[in-house]
Scaffold this active site. Structure first.
Site, PDB file in Angstrom:
ATOM      1  N   LYS A 103       0.839  -1.198   0.000  1.00 24.28           N
ATOM      2  CA  LYS A 103       0.000   0.000   0.000  1.00 24.28           C
ATOM      3  C   LYS A 103       0.875   1.250   0.000  1.00 24.28           C
ATOM      4  O   LYS A 103       1.869   1.310   0.735  1.00 24.28           O
ATOM      5  CB  LYS A 103      -0.919  -0.011   1.220  1.00 24.28           C
ATOM      6  CG  LYS A 103      -1.907   1.156   1.280  1.00 24.28           C
ATOM      7  CD  LYS A 103      -2.821   1.031   2.489  1.00 24.28           C
ATOM      8  CE  LYS A 103      -3.799   2.192   2.593  1.00 24.28           C
ATOM      9  NZ  LYS A 103      -4.718   2.060   3.746  1.00 24.28           N
ATOM     10  N   SER A 172      -9.531   2.356   2.810  1.00 22.68           N
ATOM     11  CA  SER A 172      -8.610   3.038   1.912  1.00 22.68           C
ATOM     12  C   SER A 172      -7.634   2.112   1.200  1.00 22.68           C
ATOM     13  O   SER A 172      -6.952   2.523   0.254  1.00 22.68           O
ATOM     14  CB  SER A 172      -7.803   4.067   2.717  1.00 22.68           C
ATOM     15  OG  SER A 172      -7.037   3.428   3.741  1.00 22.68           O
ATOM     16  N   SER A 196     -10.166  -0.096   6.954  1.00 24.25           N
ATOM     17  CA  SER A 196      -9.506  -0.037   5.647  1.00 24.25           C
ATOM     18  C   SER A 196      -8.862  -1.331   5.184  1.00 24.25           C
ATOM     19  O   SER A 196      -8.399  -1.409   4.048  1.00 24.25           O
ATOM     20  CB  SER A 196      -8.448   1.078   5.643  1.00 24.25           C
ATOM     21  OG  SER A 196      -9.055   2.330   5.799  1.00 24.25           O
TER      22      SER A 196
END
Length: 456
Positions: A103, A172, A196
Protein backbone atom coordinates in the site's frame (compact mmCIF):
# COMPACT_ATOMS: atom_id res chain seq x y z
CA UNK A 1 15.21 1.28 -8.55
CA UNK A 2 13.32 2.61 -11.55
CA UNK A 3 9.55 2.66 -11.58
CA UNK A 4 6.55 3.47 -13.72
CA UNK A 5 4.02 5.93 -12.28
CA UNK A 6 0.71 4.70 -13.66
CA UNK A 7 -1.60 7.11 -11.89
CA UNK A 8 -1.47 9.36 -14.94
CA UNK A 9 -3.36 6.69 -16.85
CA UNK A 10 -6.07 6.49 -14.22
CA UNK A 11 -8.17 9.45 -15.31
CA UNK A 12 -11.57 8.01 -16.21
CA UNK A 13 -14.03 10.80 -17.04
CA UNK A 14 -17.24 10.91 -15.01
CA UNK A 15 -20.40 12.73 -15.82
CA UNK A 16 -19.33 14.01 -19.26
CA UNK A 17 -20.00 11.01 -21.45
CA UNK A 18 -23.46 9.85 -22.28
CA UNK A 19 -24.96 6.84 -20.53
CA UNK A 20 -24.46 4.49 -23.47
CA UNK A 21 -20.75 5.30 -23.74
CA UNK A 22 -20.33 4.85 -20.00
CA UNK A 23 -22.08 1.48 -20.02
CA UNK A 24 -20.08 0.31 -23.02
CA UNK A 25 -16.87 1.27 -21.23
CA UNK A 26 -17.91 -0.66 -18.12
CA UNK A 27 -18.83 -3.70 -20.21
CA UNK A 28 -15.41 -3.62 -21.86
CA UNK A 29 -13.71 -3.30 -18.47
CA UNK A 30 -15.71 -6.22 -17.11
CA UNK A 31 -14.63 -8.44 -20.00
CA UNK A 32 -11.00 -7.48 -19.39
CA UNK A 33 -11.31 -8.62 -15.78
CA UNK A 34 -12.59 -12.08 -16.52
CA UNK A 35 -10.38 -15.09 -16.92
CA UNK A 36 -10.98 -16.89 -20.24
CA UNK A 37 -13.84 -19.34 -19.89
CA UNK A 38 -15.24 -18.05 -16.62
CA UNK A 39 -19.05 -17.92 -16.32
CA UNK A 40 -19.31 -14.16 -15.87
CA UNK A 41 -17.58 -13.45 -12.56
CA UNK A 42 -13.96 -13.72 -11.49
CA UNK A 43 -13.08 -16.98 -9.75
CA UNK A 44 -14.07 -17.47 -6.11
CA UNK A 45 -11.01 -17.07 -3.86
CA UNK A 46 -10.46 -20.83 -3.46
CA UNK A 47 -10.19 -21.16 -7.26
CA UNK A 48 -7.47 -18.54 -7.74
CA UNK A 49 -3.97 -19.40 -8.89
CA UNK A 50 -2.32 -21.39 -6.08
CA UNK A 51 0.98 -19.50 -6.47
CA UNK A 52 2.85 -22.72 -5.69
CA UNK A 53 4.87 -22.15 -8.83
CA UNK A 54 8.63 -22.10 -9.21
CA UNK A 55 9.95 -18.66 -8.13
CA UNK A 56 10.68 -17.47 -11.68
CA UNK A 57 7.27 -18.59 -12.88
CA UNK A 58 5.49 -16.89 -9.98
CA UNK A 59 6.99 -13.52 -10.91
CA UNK A 60 6.26 -14.05 -14.61
CA UNK A 61 2.69 -15.02 -13.76
CA UNK A 62 2.18 -11.88 -11.68
CA UNK A 63 3.59 -9.55 -14.32
CA UNK A 64 1.49 -11.18 -17.05
CA UNK A 65 -1.71 -10.75 -15.05
CA UNK A 66 -0.86 -7.14 -14.27
CA UNK A 67 -0.28 -6.43 -17.95
CA UNK A 68 -3.61 -8.01 -18.84
CA UNK A 69 -5.81 -6.68 -16.03
CA UNK A 70 -4.36 -3.42 -14.74
CA UNK A 71 -6.05 -1.19 -17.31
CA UNK A 72 -9.41 -2.32 -15.97
CA UNK A 73 -8.62 -2.80 -12.26
CA UNK A 74 -6.21 0.14 -11.71
CA UNK A 75 -4.86 -1.38 -8.50
CA UNK A 76 -1.31 -0.01 -8.75
CA UNK A 77 -0.10 3.51 -8.08
CA UNK A 78 3.33 2.67 -9.46
CA UNK A 79 5.22 -0.45 -10.48
CA UNK A 80 8.91 -1.20 -10.22
CA UNK A 81 10.71 -1.58 -13.55
CA UNK A 82 10.84 -5.37 -14.07
CA UNK A 83 14.45 -5.00 -15.17
CA UNK A 84 15.39 -3.73 -11.69
CA UNK A 85 13.72 -6.57 -9.78
CA UNK A 86 15.96 -9.23 -8.24
CA UNK A 87 16.21 -12.53 -10.08
CA UNK A 88 13.61 -14.82 -8.46
CA UNK A 89 15.79 -17.91 -8.70
CA UNK A 90 18.43 -16.14 -6.62
CA UNK A 91 16.04 -15.48 -3.77
CA UNK A 92 15.92 -17.81 -0.78
CA UNK A 93 13.67 -18.25 2.23
CA UNK A 94 10.09 -19.34 2.89
CA UNK A 95 8.71 -16.79 0.40
CA UNK A 96 11.47 -17.15 -2.20
CA UNK A 97 10.54 -15.38 -5.43
CA UNK A 98 6.95 -14.62 -4.39
CA UNK A 99 5.72 -11.20 -5.63
CA UNK A 100 3.64 -8.92 -3.42
CA UNK A 101 2.12 -5.45 -3.32
CA UNK A 102 2.60 -2.64 -0.80
CA UNK A 103 0.00 0.00 0.00
CA UNK A 104 1.32 3.41 -0.98
CA UNK A 105 1.59 4.67 2.58
CA UNK A 106 4.35 2.13 3.35
CA UNK A 107 7.95 2.65 2.24
CA UNK A 108 9.67 0.48 -0.36
CA UNK A 109 13.33 1.33 -0.93
CA UNK A 110 13.84 3.00 -4.30
CA UNK A 111 10.17 3.95 -4.72
CA UNK A 112 8.41 7.14 -3.59
CA UNK A 113 5.61 6.94 -1.03
CA UNK A 114 2.93 9.25 -2.42
CA UNK A 115 0.06 8.44 -0.03
CA UNK A 116 -2.44 8.92 -2.84
CA UNK A 117 -1.65 12.64 -3.00
CA UNK A 118 0.39 15.08 -5.05
CA UNK A 119 1.10 16.94 -1.80
CA UNK A 120 3.47 14.16 -0.69
CA UNK A 121 7.22 13.85 -1.21
CA UNK A 122 8.04 12.35 -4.61
CA UNK A 123 11.59 11.36 -3.69
CA UNK A 124 12.31 7.61 -3.48
CA UNK A 125 12.48 6.07 -0.01
CA UNK A 126 15.98 5.13 1.10
CA UNK A 127 14.92 2.09 3.11
CA UNK A 128 12.19 -0.51 3.22
CA UNK A 129 9.60 -0.16 5.95
CA UNK A 130 10.19 -2.76 8.68
CA UNK A 131 7.31 -4.93 7.44
CA UNK A 132 8.54 -4.85 3.83
CA UNK A 133 12.07 -5.65 4.96
CA UNK A 134 10.87 -8.72 6.87
CA UNK A 135 9.12 -10.06 3.77
CA UNK A 136 12.09 -9.28 1.53
CA UNK A 137 14.39 -11.09 3.97
CA UNK A 138 12.05 -14.08 3.62
CA UNK A 139 12.65 -14.03 -0.13
CA UNK A 140 9.59 -12.12 -1.36
CA UNK A 141 9.75 -9.45 -4.08
CA UNK A 142 7.82 -6.14 -3.81
CA UNK A 143 6.40 -5.36 -7.27
CA UNK A 144 5.26 -1.83 -6.51
CA UNK A 145 2.87 0.39 -4.60
CA UNK A 146 -0.87 -0.27 -4.53
CA UNK A 147 -3.43 2.52 -4.71
CA UNK A 148 -4.61 4.13 -1.47
CA UNK A 149 -7.22 6.74 -0.72
CA UNK A 150 -5.69 10.16 -0.07
CA UNK A 151 -3.54 9.76 3.03
CA UNK A 152 -5.43 6.54 3.82
CA UNK A 153 -8.56 8.57 4.55
CA UNK A 154 -11.70 9.02 2.43
CA UNK A 155 -10.99 10.49 -1.01
CA UNK A 156 -10.73 7.39 -3.22
CA UNK A 157 -8.13 6.50 -5.78
CA UNK A 158 -8.99 5.16 -9.26
CA UNK A 159 -9.18 1.45 -8.35
CA UNK A 160 -12.19 -0.54 -9.59
CA UNK A 161 -13.79 -3.59 -7.99
CA UNK A 162 -12.58 -6.72 -9.83
CA UNK A 163 -16.00 -8.37 -9.46
CA UNK A 164 -17.81 -5.46 -11.09
CA UNK A 165 -16.01 -2.23 -12.09
CA UNK A 166 -19.19 -0.21 -11.56
CA UNK A 167 -18.80 -0.78 -7.80
CA UNK A 168 -16.30 0.50 -5.25
CA UNK A 169 -13.50 -1.83 -4.09
CA UNK A 170 -13.70 -0.15 -0.67
CA UNK A 171 -11.04 1.95 0.97
CA UNK A 172 -8.61 3.04 1.91
CA UNK A 173 -6.62 -0.11 1.03
CA UNK A 174 -8.41 -0.40 -2.30
CA UNK A 175 -5.42 -1.28 -4.46
CA UNK A 176 -4.14 -4.05 -2.20
CA UNK A 177 -7.51 -5.79 -1.97
CA UNK A 178 -8.21 -5.43 -5.69
CA UNK A 179 -4.74 -6.62 -6.76
CA UNK A 180 -5.18 -9.80 -4.73
CA UNK A 181 -8.78 -10.29 -5.87
CA UNK A 182 -7.71 -9.96 -9.52
CA UNK A 183 -5.03 -12.61 -8.99
CA UNK A 184 -2.11 -10.24 -9.61
CA UNK A 185 -0.30 -11.12 -6.37
CA UNK A 186 -0.95 -13.67 -3.60
CA UNK A 187 -0.79 -11.02 -0.88
CA UNK A 188 -0.39 -7.27 -0.38
CA UNK A 189 0.35 -5.13 2.66
CA UNK A 190 -2.45 -2.82 3.82
CA UNK A 191 -3.35 -0.58 6.76
CA UNK A 192 -6.44 0.07 8.86
CA UNK A 193 -7.48 3.05 10.97
CA UNK A 194 -11.22 2.44 10.84
CA UNK A 195 -12.08 -0.37 8.42
CA UNK A 196 -9.51 -0.04 5.65
CA UNK A 197 -8.40 -3.69 5.58
CA UNK A 198 -11.56 -5.58 6.46
CA UNK A 199 -14.08 -3.63 4.35
CA UNK A 200 -12.10 -3.77 1.06
CA UNK A 201 -11.51 -7.46 1.76
CA UNK A 202 -15.28 -7.93 2.03
CA UNK A 203 -16.08 -5.90 -1.09
CA UNK A 204 -13.37 -7.66 -3.13
CA UNK A 205 -14.04 -11.15 -1.79
CA UNK A 206 -10.62 -12.00 -0.33
CA UNK A 207 -9.31 -12.76 3.15
CA UNK A 208 -8.05 -9.69 4.97
CA UNK A 209 -6.22 -9.72 8.30
CA UNK A 210 -5.75 -6.87 10.78
CA UNK A 211 -3.37 -8.10 13.50
CA UNK A 212 -3.50 -7.12 17.13
CA UNK A 213 -2.56 -3.49 17.66
CA UNK A 214 1.19 -3.28 18.29
CA UNK A 215 2.00 -6.76 17.00
CA UNK A 216 3.65 -5.50 13.80
CA UNK A 217 6.09 -2.62 13.50
CA UNK A 218 4.78 0.54 11.78
CA UNK A 219 8.28 1.90 11.11
CA UNK A 220 8.34 3.30 7.58
CA UNK A 221 4.57 3.81 7.40
CA UNK A 222 2.76 7.15 7.12
CA UNK A 223 0.84 7.51 10.39
CA UNK A 224 -2.50 9.28 10.56
CA UNK A 225 -3.59 8.04 14.00
CA UNK A 226 -1.00 6.64 16.36
CA UNK A 227 -3.61 5.05 18.62
CA UNK A 228 -5.48 3.28 15.81
CA UNK A 229 -3.29 2.69 12.74
CA UNK A 230 -2.54 -1.00 12.26
CA UNK A 231 -0.59 -2.66 9.47
CA UNK A 232 -1.98 -5.90 8.01
CA UNK A 233 -2.51 -7.64 4.69
CA UNK A 234 -4.90 -9.02 2.09
CA UNK A 235 -4.30 -12.54 0.79
CA UNK A 236 -5.56 -14.96 -1.85
CA UNK A 237 -6.62 -17.52 0.77
CA UNK A 238 -6.09 -18.41 4.41
CA UNK A 239 -2.89 -20.34 3.70
CA UNK A 240 -1.36 -17.08 2.47
CA UNK A 241 -2.72 -15.21 5.49
CA UNK A 242 -0.92 -17.73 7.69
CA UNK A 243 2.30 -17.69 5.66
CA UNK A 244 2.52 -13.90 6.04
CA UNK A 245 1.75 -14.13 9.75
CA UNK A 246 4.58 -16.62 10.21
CA UNK A 247 6.98 -14.01 8.82
CA UNK A 248 5.53 -10.78 10.21
CA UNK A 249 4.16 -11.58 13.67
CA UNK A 250 5.94 -12.62 16.86
CA UNK A 251 6.16 -16.40 16.95
CA UNK A 252 3.46 -18.08 19.01
CA UNK A 253 3.97 -21.27 21.03
CA UNK A 254 3.13 -24.28 18.88
CA UNK A 255 -0.34 -25.54 19.74
CA UNK A 256 -2.86 -27.72 17.93
CA UNK A 257 -5.87 -25.98 16.42
CA UNK A 258 -8.77 -25.87 18.86
CA UNK A 259 -11.54 -28.20 17.66
CA UNK A 260 -14.69 -26.33 16.72
CA UNK A 261 -16.63 -28.56 19.13
CA UNK A 262 -14.76 -26.76 21.91
CA UNK A 263 -15.35 -23.23 20.58
CA UNK A 264 -17.95 -20.78 21.81
CA UNK A 265 -18.53 -17.99 19.29
CA UNK A 266 -20.47 -14.82 20.09
CA UNK A 267 -22.67 -13.56 17.26
CA UNK A 268 -22.78 -9.75 17.25
CA UNK A 269 -24.66 -8.64 14.16
CA UNK A 270 -25.32 -4.98 14.90
CA UNK A 271 -23.57 -1.65 14.60
CA UNK A 272 -24.59 1.61 16.29
CA UNK A 273 -24.12 3.37 12.94
CA UNK A 274 -25.51 1.00 10.27
CA UNK A 275 -28.17 -1.62 9.57
CA UNK A 276 -27.20 -5.02 8.20
CA UNK A 277 -28.50 -5.50 4.65
CA UNK A 278 -30.17 -8.73 3.46
CA UNK A 279 -27.06 -9.91 1.57
CA UNK A 280 -24.95 -9.33 4.67
CA UNK A 281 -27.47 -11.23 6.77
CA UNK A 282 -27.35 -14.21 4.39
CA UNK A 283 -23.56 -14.35 4.66
CA UNK A 284 -23.78 -14.30 8.46
CA UNK A 285 -26.42 -17.02 8.49
CA UNK A 286 -24.44 -19.23 6.13
CA UNK A 287 -21.28 -18.93 8.24
CA UNK A 288 -23.15 -19.57 11.49
CA UNK A 289 -24.82 -22.61 9.96
CA UNK A 290 -21.46 -24.01 8.81
CA UNK A 291 -19.91 -23.47 12.24
CA UNK A 292 -22.84 -25.03 14.08
CA UNK A 293 -22.84 -28.07 11.81
CA UNK A 294 -19.17 -28.52 12.72
CA UNK A 295 -20.04 -28.44 16.43
CA UNK A 296 -19.28 -24.83 17.42
CA UNK A 297 -21.50 -23.22 20.04
CA UNK A 298 -22.72 -20.01 18.35
CA UNK A 299 -24.68 -17.69 20.60
CA UNK A 300 -26.18 -14.26 19.96
CA UNK A 301 -24.76 -11.54 22.21
CA UNK A 302 -25.88 -7.95 22.75
CA UNK A 303 -22.92 -5.57 22.99
CA UNK A 304 -24.81 -2.49 21.82
CA UNK A 305 -23.93 -0.35 24.84
CA UNK A 306 -20.21 -1.04 24.54
CA UNK A 307 -20.21 -0.56 20.76
CA UNK A 308 -21.87 2.85 21.08
CA UNK A 309 -19.14 3.92 23.51
CA UNK A 310 -16.42 2.62 21.22
CA UNK A 311 -17.88 4.41 18.18
CA UNK A 312 -17.73 7.70 20.09
CA UNK A 313 -14.16 6.93 21.14
CA UNK A 314 -13.12 6.24 17.55
CA UNK A 315 -14.53 9.54 16.31
CA UNK A 316 -12.73 11.60 18.95
CA UNK A 317 -9.39 9.76 18.80
CA UNK A 318 -9.30 9.59 15.02
CA UNK A 319 -10.11 13.25 14.43
CA UNK A 320 -7.79 14.53 17.16
CA UNK A 321 -4.77 12.53 15.98
CA UNK A 322 -5.50 12.88 12.26
CA UNK A 323 -5.45 16.66 12.55
CA UNK A 324 -2.09 16.73 14.29
CA UNK A 325 -0.43 14.15 12.04
CA UNK A 326 -1.63 15.81 8.82
CA UNK A 327 -1.18 19.42 9.97
CA UNK A 328 2.34 19.80 8.50
CA UNK A 329 1.10 18.73 5.06
CA UNK A 330 -2.11 20.77 5.32
CA UNK A 331 -0.20 23.91 6.25
CA UNK A 332 2.56 23.49 3.68
CA UNK A 333 0.72 22.01 0.67
CA UNK A 334 -3.01 22.77 1.07
CA UNK A 335 -3.34 23.12 -2.70
CA UNK A 336 -2.43 19.43 -3.08
CA UNK A 337 -5.14 18.19 -0.68
CA UNK A 338 -8.87 17.73 -1.15
CA UNK A 339 -11.37 20.00 0.64
CA UNK A 340 -12.67 16.96 2.52
CA UNK A 341 -9.29 16.19 4.03
CA UNK A 342 -8.64 19.82 4.92
CA UNK A 343 -12.05 20.05 6.56
CA UNK A 344 -11.35 16.99 8.70
CA UNK A 345 -8.01 18.41 9.78
CA UNK A 346 -9.82 21.56 10.86
CA UNK A 347 -12.48 19.56 12.71
CA UNK A 348 -9.80 17.58 14.50
CA UNK A 349 -8.32 20.72 16.01
CA UNK A 350 -11.72 21.38 17.55
CA UNK A 351 -11.79 18.11 19.52
CA UNK A 352 -11.24 19.15 23.17
CA UNK A 353 -8.11 17.69 24.75
CA UNK A 354 -10.03 16.49 27.86
CA UNK A 355 -12.41 14.52 25.60
CA UNK A 356 -9.48 13.00 23.72
CA UNK A 357 -7.80 11.92 26.96
CA UNK A 358 -11.08 10.50 28.24
CA UNK A 359 -11.62 8.45 25.07
CA UNK A 360 -8.03 7.17 25.12
CA UNK A 361 -8.54 6.04 28.71
CA UNK A 362 -11.75 4.28 27.65
CA UNK A 363 -9.87 2.60 24.80
CA UNK A 364 -7.19 1.21 27.10
CA UNK A 365 -9.73 0.09 29.69
CA UNK A 366 -12.06 -1.71 27.30
CA UNK A 367 -9.21 -3.44 25.47
CA UNK A 368 -8.95 -5.78 28.46
CA UNK A 369 -12.71 -6.37 28.72
CA UNK A 370 -12.95 -9.30 26.33
CA UNK A 371 -15.37 -11.22 28.55
CA UNK A 372 -17.84 -8.33 28.77
CA UNK A 373 -17.88 -7.64 25.04
CA UNK A 374 -17.94 -11.30 23.99
CA UNK A 375 -20.22 -12.65 26.70
CA UNK A 376 -17.43 -15.01 27.73
CA UNK A 377 -17.04 -16.53 24.25
CA UNK A 378 -13.75 -17.63 22.68
CA UNK A 379 -14.29 -15.60 19.49
CA UNK A 380 -16.70 -13.09 17.98
CA UNK A 381 -18.43 -13.35 14.60
CA UNK A 382 -19.74 -10.10 13.14
CA UNK A 383 -20.39 -8.54 9.71
CA UNK A 384 -17.43 -6.91 7.91
CA UNK A 385 -19.74 -4.40 6.20
CA UNK A 386 -23.45 -3.72 5.91
CA UNK A 387 -23.64 -5.58 2.60
CA UNK A 388 -21.94 -5.92 -0.80
CA UNK A 389 -19.89 -3.13 -2.36
CA UNK A 390 -21.99 -0.02 -3.09
CA UNK A 391 -22.43 1.19 -6.64
CA UNK A 392 -20.15 4.01 -7.74
CA UNK A 393 -16.66 5.13 -6.76
CA UNK A 394 -16.99 8.40 -4.86
CA UNK A 395 -18.06 6.58 -1.66
CA UNK A 396 -15.93 3.66 -0.48
CA UNK A 397 -18.44 2.39 2.07
CA UNK A 398 -18.77 3.01 5.79
CA UNK A 399 -16.51 1.48 8.46
CA UNK A 400 -19.49 1.09 10.82
CA UNK A 401 -18.87 -2.63 11.40
CA UNK A 402 -15.08 -2.22 11.79
CA UNK A 403 -14.16 0.90 13.71
CA UNK A 404 -15.14 -0.31 17.17
CA UNK A 405 -12.91 -3.37 16.89
CA UNK A 406 -10.08 -1.18 15.60
CA UNK A 407 -10.37 0.96 18.73
CA UNK A 408 -9.98 -2.17 20.84
CA UNK A 409 -6.94 -3.30 18.86
CA UNK A 410 -8.16 -6.90 18.76
CA UNK A 411 -7.20 -9.03 15.75
CA UNK A 412 -9.82 -9.06 12.97
CA UNK A 413 -10.10 -11.44 10.02
CA UNK A 414 -12.39 -11.34 7.00
CA UNK A 415 -13.50 -14.63 5.45
CA UNK A 416 -15.37 -14.60 2.10
CA UNK A 417 -18.64 -16.54 2.29
CA UNK A 418 -20.78 -16.20 -0.82
CA UNK A 419 -21.63 -14.26 -3.95
CA UNK A 420 -25.07 -12.73 -4.20
CA UNK A 421 -27.55 -12.35 -7.01
CA UNK A 422 -25.64 -9.34 -8.32
CA UNK A 423 -22.39 -11.32 -8.53
CA UNK A 424 -20.79 -9.37 -5.68
CA UNK A 425 -19.11 -11.12 -2.74
CA UNK A 426 -20.09 -10.92 0.92
CA UNK A 427 -18.35 -12.39 3.94
CA UNK A 428 -18.00 -12.38 7.69
CA UNK A 429 -15.56 -10.92 10.19
CA UNK A 430 -13.97 -13.01 12.93
CA UNK A 431 -12.49 -11.31 15.99
CA UNK A 432 -10.24 -12.76 18.67
CA UNK A 433 -8.79 -11.57 21.97
CA UNK A 434 -5.81 -9.26 21.88
CA UNK A 435 -2.60 -11.07 20.87
CA UNK A 436 -4.47 -14.29 20.00
CA UNK A 437 -3.67 -13.74 16.32
CA UNK A 438 -2.59 -17.26 15.41
CA UNK A 439 -5.55 -18.78 17.21
CA UNK A 440 -7.87 -16.55 15.16
CA UNK A 441 -6.10 -17.49 11.93
CA UNK A 442 -6.55 -21.17 12.82
CA UNK A 443 -10.29 -20.61 13.25
CA UNK A 444 -10.37 -18.75 9.93
CA UNK A 445 -8.72 -21.67 8.14
CA UNK A 446 -11.32 -24.04 9.56
CA UNK A 447 -14.20 -21.78 8.52
CA UNK A 448 -12.74 -21.34 5.03
CA UNK A 449 -12.57 -25.12 4.64
CA UNK A 450 -16.15 -25.56 5.86
CA UNK A 451 -17.45 -22.93 3.44
CA UNK A 452 -15.52 -24.46 0.53
CA UNK A 453 -17.52 -27.65 1.06
CA UNK A 454 -20.76 -25.73 0.46
CA UNK A 455 -19.65 -23.99 -2.73
CA UNK A 456 -21.21 -25.34 -5.94
Amino acid sequence: MHWTDINTNHNIPAGKNNAQDAQARLNTMTMQLLEPGTPGVPPFPSDRSPWNLAPSHALEHALALIRRKETAVQAWALLADPGTLPAPEERSGPLAGIPFGVKDVIDVAGLPTRCGSTASDDRPALFHAASVDMLVNAGAIPLGKTVTAEYAFRHPGPTRNPWNPAHTPGGSSSGSAAAVAAGMVPFALSTQTGGSIIRPAAYCGVPGFKPSYGALSREGMQLTSESLDTLGWHAADMDWVERCADILLPAAPAAPARPLEQCRIAIIDMSPEAVLEPEGRMAMDQAVDALRRAGADCVAHDASRELEMLARAHAAIMKYEFARNLAPVARTRPDGLTPSLLQNVEEGWNVPSPLYREMCALQHEMRTHWKALSGGADYILTPPAAGPAPTGHAFTGAPAFNKCWTVLGWPCLHIPVRTGAGGLPTGVQLIGPWNEDFSLISLGKQLEALLAQTQP
